[in-house]
Write a protein that holds these residues in place. Sequence first.
Motif, mmCIF file in Angstrom:
data_model
loop_
_atom_site.group_PDB
_atom_site.id
_atom_site.type_symbol
_atom_site.label_atom_id
_atom_site.label_comp_id
_atom_site.label_asym_id
_atom_site.label_seq_id
_atom_site.Cartn_x
_atom_site.Cartn_y
_atom_site.Cartn_z
ATOM 1 N N ARG A 1 12.247 -9.727 2.173
ATOM 2 C CA ARG A 1 12.339 -8.977 1.158
ATOM 3 C C ARG A 1 13.291 -9.132 0.131
ATOM 4 N NH1 ARG A 1 12.714 -2.074 1.884
ATOM 5 N NH2 ARG A 1 12.561 -1.714 -0.248
ATOM 6 N N VAL B 1 7.899 -8.978 -0.963
ATOM 7 C CA VAL B 1 8.040 -8.671 0.477
ATOM 8 C C VAL B 1 6.980 -9.635 0.953
ATOM 9 C CG1 VAL B 1 7.488 -6.706 2.208
ATOM 10 C CG2 VAL B 1 8.610 -6.187 0.144
ATOM 11 N N LEU C 1 8.060 1.745 -0.989
ATOM 12 C CA LEU C 1 7.796 1.260 -2.239
ATOM 13 C C LEU C 1 6.602 1.602 -2.590
ATOM 14 C CD1 LEU C 1 9.057 -2.447 -0.859
ATOM 15 C CD2 LEU C 1 10.040 -1.060 -2.808
ATOM 16 N N LEU D 1 3.862 -1.084 -3.983
ATOM 17 C CA LEU D 1 3.924 -2.323 -3.137
ATOM 18 C C LEU D 1 2.255 -2.619 -3.060
ATOM 19 C CD1 LEU D 1 5.285 -4.280 -1.223
ATOM 20 C CD2 LEU D 1 4.461 -2.909 0.630
ATOM 21 N N THR E 1 6.632 -6.149 -4.928
ATOM 22 C CA THR E 1 7.414 -4.950 -4.685
ATOM 23 C C THR E 1 6.623 -3.831 -5.898
ATOM 24 O OG1 THR E 1 9.271 -5.516 -5.932
ATOM 25 C CG2 THR E 1 9.321 -5.741 -3.521
ATOM 26 N N GLU E 2 6.336 -4.326 -7.202
ATOM 27 C CA GLU E 2 6.223 -3.347 -8.054
ATOM 28 C C GLU E 2 4.976 -3.832 -9.068
ATOM 29 O OE1 GLU E 2 9.675 -2.025 -10.379
ATOM 30 O OE2 GLU E 2 11.095 -2.563 -8.742
#
Length: 306
Positions: free
Chosen positions: A96, A101, A132, A135, A153-154
């Motif tokens: 991560r 991730v 998150l 995610l 993650t975003e």
Amino acid sequence: MPPRSPLPQRHGLEAAWVCTPERAQHPLWDTMGAWLDERLSEFVDVAGFLAQGRLVYESGTAVAGLDPYRPNTFVWFHRDLAAETVVPGPIHLIYRDDRLVVIDKPAFLSTIPRGRHVVQSVVVRLRAELGLPELSPLHRLDRVTSGLVVLATERRWRGAYQSMFQRQEVAKTYRALAPLLPGLDLPVTVRNHLTTRRGQWQAEVLPDAPANAESLIELDSVIDGQGVYRLTPRTGRTHQLRMHMLGLGIPIDDDPIYPVVREIAIDDFSHPLQLLANEVRFTDPIDGRPRQFASVRTLPLRSVVG
């Protein structure tokens, strides 16, 4: 597309939304309640949702059933989710950082929420566990396949990494447990044309069509009279590795679809497919660093019951 939802995620899921159409010259609905009942009653208890304040406008204000009909108006809500059997087996967190991730999932856990597998999916479980909310997976594994999944993650990172996967710039290696076949000359590269048809579980080979699927198949080792095969897909068609192993006469152990479709209860986790997404390698499209990840699972994959 709607503006940002006024409702937070629930169980790692965004709120659903609907939007009223333009008012016709002779409107069919005088109230928001009447329109919502016509639009949503097949899916939710509209009267109950209205009474509980579970249907909201962009402002976050609850919709009242007697509110005058408003054209071009978004309404958000969270559906009730059906009960799901918890999929046993850990999700191993392999890596991560701020952008990525990487996890190692057990068999029987969906990558994304769909159908009867919503809360019991990698995305929904990890959004909550890791905090998150954006995610999202950059690729998928079949529900019955174990191993590595890479996620962003975003939203802002997703495009660069997804494009890398789409351009087939990611090297993936799998391991599979399958019978030994005397006389089978390995390694071998399998090339053919695979297709899927709506409503059918199994993929098909179109013998006269140009190849759209390619896999390198190698024998890695032998365990208890079974072969452990190293599989390197060079394309990513649905069920590609399972079809290519079947075509060689060595179907993967405990495959619920190949060579024949077997009726298996949705909560039967006793015989995991012996296919493991074992390694992922790529050059990071943002910072240029080499990335390499490996599964912590090994074959044979054991029953995850109890």
